[in-house]
Design a protein around this motif. Structure first.
Motif, PDB file in Angstrom:
ATOM      1  N   GLY A 144       0.813  -1.218   0.000  1.00  0.00           N
ATOM      2  CA  GLY A 144       0.000   0.000   0.000  1.00  0.00           C
ATOM      3  C   GLY A 144       0.841   1.260   0.000  1.00  0.00           C
ATOM      4  O   GLY A 144       1.855   1.358  -0.688  1.00  0.00           O
ATOM      5  N   THR A 145       0.430   2.222   0.815  1.00  0.00           N
ATOM      6  CA  THR A 145       1.214   3.457   0.978  1.00  0.00           C
ATOM      7  C   THR A 145       2.254   3.306   2.069  1.00  0.00           C
ATOM      8  O   THR A 145       3.060   4.213   2.274  1.00  0.00           O
ATOM      9  N   ASN A 147       1.276   3.041   5.129  1.00  0.00           N
ATOM     10  CA  ASN A 147       0.624   3.643   6.289  1.00  0.00           C
ATOM     11  C   ASN A 147      -0.732   3.002   6.535  1.00  0.00           C
ATOM     12  O   ASN A 147      -1.452   2.689   5.576  1.00  0.00           O
ATOM     13  N   PRO A 148      -1.113   2.817   7.811  1.00  0.00           N
ATOM     14  CA  PRO A 148      -2.461   2.317   8.098  1.00  0.00           C
ATOM     15  C   PRO A 148      -3.513   3.354   7.732  1.00  0.00           C
ATOM     16  O   PRO A 148      -3.188   4.526   7.508  1.00  0.00           O
ATOM     17  N   TYR A 149      -4.751   2.925   7.643  1.00  0.00           N
ATOM     18  CA  TYR A 149      -5.904   3.773   7.337  1.00  0.00           C
ATOM     19  C   TYR A 149      -5.971   4.205   5.880  1.00  0.00           C
ATOM     20  O   TYR A 149      -6.808   5.029   5.515  1.00  0.00           O
ATOM     21  N   PHE A 150      -5.101   3.670   5.032  1.00  0.00           N
ATOM     22  CA  PHE A 150      -5.155   3.951   3.599  1.00  0.00           C
ATOM     23  C   PHE A 150      -5.319   2.633   2.851  1.00  0.00           C
ATOM     24  O   PHE A 150      -4.652   1.650   3.155  1.00  0.00           O
ATOM     25  N   THR A 151      -6.191   2.622   1.859  1.00  0.00           N
ATOM     26  CA  THR A 151      -6.448   1.404   1.098  1.00  0.00           C
ATOM     27  C   THR A 151      -5.472   1.263  -0.074  1.00  0.00           C
ATOM     28  O   THR A 151      -4.744   2.198  -0.421  1.00  0.00           O
ATOM     29  N   THR A 152      -5.499   0.095  -0.705  1.00  0.00           N
ATOM     30  CA  THR A 152      -4.685  -0.083  -1.909  1.00  0.00           C
ATOM     31  C   THR A 152      -5.240   0.722  -3.082  1.00  0.00           C
ATOM     32  O   THR A 152      -4.507   1.001  -4.032  1.00  0.00           O
ATOM     33  N   ASP A 153      -6.503   1.111  -3.042  1.00  0.00           N
ATOM     34  CA  ASP A 153      -7.032   2.037  -4.053  1.00  0.00           C
ATOM     35  C   ASP A 153      -6.293   3.369  -3.977  1.00  0.00           C
ATOM     36  O   ASP A 153      -5.880   3.933  -4.998  1.00  0.00           O
ATOM     37  N   THR A 154      -6.153   3.883  -2.762  1.00  0.00           N
ATOM     38  CA  THR A 154      -5.424   5.138  -2.584  1.00  0.00           C
ATOM     39  C   THR A 154      -3.969   4.966  -2.981  1.00  0.00           C
ATOM     40  O   THR A 154      -3.374   5.847  -3.626  1.00  0.00           O
ATOM     41  N   ALA A 155      -3.376   3.834  -2.610  1.00  0.00           N
ATOM     42  CA  ALA A 155      -1.991   3.567  -2.996  1.00  0.00           C
ATOM     43  C   ALA A 155      -1.841   3.558  -4.513  1.00  0.00           C
ATOM     44  O   ALA A 155      -0.858   4.083  -5.056  1.00  0.00           O
TER      45      ALA A 155
END
Length: 248
Positions: A144-145, A147-155
């Protein structure tokens, strides 16, 4: 399209020089309820190869939901940050499986993780990742990014922006974005194009809200298509086949 357009198959024109393919971890399960289904991984790798062979520079982000999904762990009482990190590790496993499958069919591939784990993959360094793409290697971004609280969509949207990709291709089970679930509603209507704001306002479920907002802010189109259709990915790049384009 730029003057570097390449000829696609059957006389088509490849409309993009560099793209990011986003798929869910569940796409690697096949008909199983959990884990990896090697024939399905191989089939998707062949789809990637068919596009790579056109000269398109390609990177990928794969979810981890076939192994562990952070939100589900959190819902069952696990501390959210820990659950999300476990989900990130699941994406690394999927990325390594895809790398192995791609290299078996002759595609040089690099897995780049947002969480350093030097014995199995490279750490994320933007300029190095760009160089891999320029050398026509497929780059798979994992963890992912970071970082927690971020999805793979955001990544996916973040990495596509950093790599200067011309579009994100979101491979799904259906051939585009519908106003309601086409598997449950026969009268569901598919959009040919839809705006970022409409996706957010109508909760169309293309990607999570932060990913859509980031794509909108960077004017990065998202093309939603069916990954289950053989040759569909290559066809979409040449302007053929059913899909939905999310744009401003």
């Amino acid at each position: 399209m730029t003057d570097a357009a390449a000829k696609g198959g059957e006389g088509g024109i490849v409309r993009y020089r560099r793209v990011l393919l986003k798929i869910s971890g569940e796409a690697l399960m096949g008909d199983q309820g959990y884990g990896l289904h090697p024939p399905t991984v191989k089939r998707i790798a062949q789809e990637v190869k068919s596009v790579h062979d056109l000269g398109v520079e390609m990177c990928m982000v794969i979810g981890g939901g076939n192994i562990f999904r952070g939100l589900q762990g959190s819902a069952q009482g696990m501390e959210r940050t820990t659950a999300d990190y476990m989900g990130m590790l699941a994406t690394v496993m999927n990325a390594l499986a895809m790398q192995a499958s791609l290299e078996q069919i002759g595609i040089f591939t690099r897995v780049i993780s947002a969480i350093p784990m030097d014995q199995v993959c490279e750490p994320y360094i933007r300029r190095r990742a760009v160089r891999h793409l320029e050398k026509k290697r497929v780059v798979i971004f994992a963890a992912g990014t970071g970082n927690p609280y971020f999805t793979t969509d955001t990544a996916a949207t973040l990495r596509a922006s950093e790599m200067a990709c011309e579009a994100i291709f979101k491979g799904t089970k259906v051939d585009g974005v519908y106003d309601k679930d086409p598997k449950k509603h026969p009268d569901a209507r598919r959009y040919d194009t839809v705006s970022y704001d409409e996706v957010l306002q109508k909760h169309l479920g293309v990607m999570d809200a932060s990913a859509i907002a980031l794509a909108r802010d960077n004017n990065l189109p998202i093309i939603v298509f069916s990954l289950d259709e053989p040759g569909g990915f290559r066809g979409i790049l040449a302007g053929r086949g059913s899909h939905t384009r999310v744009q401003g």
